[in-house]
Design a protein around this motif. Structure first.
Motif, PDB file in Angstrom:
ATOM      1  N   ILE A 106       0.866  -1.188   0.000  1.00 32.38           N
ATOM      2  CA  ILE A 106       0.000   0.000   0.000  1.00 32.38           C
ATOM      3  C   ILE A 106       0.901   1.236   0.000  1.00 32.38           C
ATOM      4  N   ILE A 107       0.593   2.160  -0.892  1.00 29.15           N
ATOM      5  CA  ILE A 107       1.355   3.411  -0.926  1.00 29.15           C
ATOM      6  C   ILE A 107       0.393   4.578  -0.715  1.00 29.15           C
ATOM      7  N   ASP A 108       0.651   5.388   0.312  1.00 28.71           N
ATOM      8  CA  ASP A 108      -0.172   6.572   0.527  1.00 28.71           C
ATOM      9  C   ASP A 108       0.267   7.631  -0.471  1.00 28.71           C
ATOM     10  N   ALA A 109      -0.636   7.960  -1.384  1.00 25.13           N
ATOM     11  CA  ALA A 109      -0.217   8.728  -2.569  1.00 25.13           C
ATOM     12  C   ALA A 109      -0.722  10.166  -2.590  1.00 25.13           C
ATOM     13  N   ASP A 110      -1.378  10.601  -1.519  1.00 22.97           N
ATOM     14  CA  ASP A 110      -1.996  11.935  -1.536  1.00 22.97           C
ATOM     15  C   ASP A 110      -1.038  13.070  -1.868  1.00 22.97           C
ATOM     16  N   ASP A 111       0.042  13.141  -1.085  1.00 26.56           N
ATOM     17  CA  ASP A 111       0.899  14.329  -1.198  1.00 26.56           C
ATOM     18  C   ASP A 111       2.228  14.016  -1.865  1.00 26.56           C
ATOM     19  N   LYS A 112       2.282  12.918  -2.612  1.00 28.61           N
ATOM     20  CA  LYS A 112       3.574  12.548  -3.211  1.00 28.61           C
ATOM     21  C   LYS A 112       3.615  12.875  -4.689  1.00 28.61           C
ATOM     22  N   GLU A 113       4.795  13.284  -5.140  1.00 33.20           N
ATOM     23  CA  GLU A 113       5.018  13.469  -6.588  1.00 33.20           C
ATOM     24  C   GLU A 113       5.043  12.088  -7.230  1.00 33.20           C
ATOM     25  N   PHE A 114       4.748  12.025  -8.539  1.00 34.65           N
ATOM     26  CA  PHE A 114       4.764  10.733  -9.222  1.00 34.65           C
ATOM     27  C   PHE A 114       6.122  10.046  -9.073  1.00 34.65           C
ATOM     28  N   ASP A 115       7.202  10.828  -9.204  1.00 36.32           N
ATOM     29  CA  ASP A 115       8.536  10.224  -9.119  1.00 36.32           C
ATOM     30  C   ASP A 115       8.803   9.594  -7.754  1.00 36.32           C
ATOM     31  N   GLU A 116       8.295  10.230  -6.698  1.00 33.14           N
ATOM     32  CA  GLU A 116       8.450   9.656  -5.349  1.00 33.14           C
ATOM     33  C   GLU A 116       7.729   8.322  -5.252  1.00 33.14           C
ATOM     34  N   ILE A 117       6.521   8.282  -5.821  1.00 33.25           N
ATOM     35  CA  ILE A 117       5.733   7.042  -5.778  1.00 33.25           C
ATOM     36  C   ILE A 117       6.473   5.938  -6.536  1.00 33.25           C
ATOM     37  N   ILE A 118       7.037   6.318  -7.674  1.00 31.18           N
ATOM     38  CA  ILE A 118       7.753   5.328  -8.491  1.00 31.18           C
ATOM     39  C   ILE A 118       8.991   4.799  -7.756  1.00 31.18           C
ATOM     40  N   ASP A 119       9.725   5.710  -7.108  1.00 30.37           N
ATOM     41  CA  ASP A 119      10.881   5.265  -6.318  1.00 30.37           C
ATOM     42  C   ASP A 119      10.437   4.263  -5.255  1.00 30.37           C
ATOM     43  N   GLU A 120       9.332   4.587  -4.609  1.00 29.85           N
ATOM     44  CA  GLU A 120       8.851   3.700  -3.542  1.00 29.85           C
ATOM     45  C   GLU A 120       8.459   2.328  -4.119  1.00 29.85           C
ATOM     46  N   ILE A 121       7.808   2.334  -5.272  1.00 27.22           N
ATOM     47  CA  ILE A 121       7.431   1.053  -5.892  1.00 27.22           C
ATOM     48  C   ILE A 121       8.688   0.239  -6.211  1.00 27.22           C
ATOM     49  N   ILE A 122       9.678   0.902  -6.804  1.00 30.00           N
ATOM     50  CA  ILE A 122      10.897   0.183  -7.192  1.00 30.00           C
ATOM     51  C   ILE A 122      11.618  -0.346  -5.945  1.00 30.00           C
ATOM     52  N   ASN A 123      11.707   0.499  -4.905  1.00 29.94           N
ATOM     53  CA  ASN A 123      12.384   0.059  -3.681  1.00 29.94           C
ATOM     54  C   ASN A 123      11.684  -1.115  -3.026  1.00 29.94           C
ATOM     55  N   ARG A 124      10.369  -1.093  -3.068  1.00 33.39           N
ATOM     56  CA  ARG A 124       9.635  -2.117  -2.326  1.00 33.39           C
ATOM     57  C   ARG A 124       9.349  -3.381  -3.145  1.00 33.39           C
ATOM     58  N   THR A 125       9.533  -3.320  -4.466  1.00 30.18           N
ATOM     59  CA  THR A 125       9.245  -4.525  -5.265  1.00 30.18           C
ATOM     60  C   THR A 125      10.494  -5.087  -5.932  1.00 30.18           C
ATOM     61  N   GLY A 126      11.536  -4.261  -6.019  1.00 32.47           N
ATOM     62  CA  GLY A 126      12.711  -4.523  -6.846  1.00 32.47           C
ATOM     63  C   GLY A 126      13.119  -5.970  -7.015  1.00 32.47           C
ATOM     64  N   GLU A 127      13.610  -6.548  -5.939  1.00 31.27           N
ATOM     65  CA  GLU A 127      14.191  -7.880  -6.058  1.00 31.27           C
ATOM     66  C   GLU A 127      13.146  -8.904  -6.484  1.00 31.27           C
ATOM     67  N   ARG A 128      11.985  -8.798  -5.831  1.00 27.81           N
ATOM     68  CA  ARG A 128      10.920  -9.754  -6.090  1.00 27.81           C
ATOM     69  C   ARG A 128      10.446  -9.717  -7.544  1.00 27.81           C
TER      70      ARG A 128
END
Ligand code: S3P
Length: 181
Positions: A149-171
């Motif tokens: 789950i990513i809280d996306a209200d106040d985040k820039e798209f790039d921040e959200i993308i970084d978070e997705i990559i960090n949290r899914t990367g290896e898997r």
């Protein structure tokens, strides 16, 4: 399990915008189920709701997921906000890859979609009330079906993308050098 990255969440949460940027960053193709349905049916989502009702549209969403399950392996997939409501669809999402829920508040949705005319469920009067009600009905469903789950209200798209990559990367077999482009 397949290595697709699937974005779910309420209308206006940013699935399509995040998905297309993530697709460019990871050099992976992107599919949006609403666009796929519009291309196959040669109708807009609004026309489908008009002519076949919401149920007709929901049936198309399920067909779309079945097709994606056969045809995709490591894509970015963004799905319509109501797609996870059908139990059959939740089961298909689980088989399709890692499910990421972009969580936003009703206030964010109302702000972003104030002048939108493309979402049949939010047209007419009392659209803010409808956002509240629909979101209350769906919140638990989104949370239950998602892996992240990513809280996306106040985040820039790039921040959200970084978070997705960090949290899914290896898997997801994401190569950090490519992801860092
Ligand atoms: C819907 C969301 C829309 C689209 C249709 C119904 C919903 O997609 O599938 O208007 O029920 O929440 P987006 O979430 O991409 O706006």
């Amino acid at each position: 399990m397949k290595r697709n990255i699937i974005l779910i969440g309420f209308m206006g949460c940013g699935k399509t915008s995040v998905g297309s940027r993530l697709s460019r960053r990871l050099h992976r193709p992107m599919t949006d189920t609403d666009q796929m349905i519009e291309e196959i049916s040669k109708m807009t989502v609004s026309e489908i709701f008009d002519r076949m009702g919401e149920e007709g549209f929901r049936r198309m969403e399920t067909q779309c997921l079945k097709r994606l399950l056969e045809e995709t392996e490591a894509q970015i997939i963004s799905v319509g906000g109501g797609l996870p409501v059908r139990e059959e669809n939740r089961c298909l999402l689980g088989q399709l890859g890692i499910v990421i829920y972009l969580r936003v508040t009703p206030m964010t949705v109302c702000r972003r979609l104030a002048s939108d005319t493309s979402r049949p469920l939010l047209q007419g009067e009392n659209s803010e009330e409808r956002v509240q009600t629909l979101m209350a009905q769906r919140r638990d469903i989104y949370e239950a079906v998602s892996d992240i789950i990513i809280d996306a209200d106040d985040k820039e798209f790039d921040e959200i993308i970084d978070e997705i990559i960090n949290r899914t990367g290896e898997r997801m077999g994401i190569n950090n050098e490519i992801a860092g482009d």
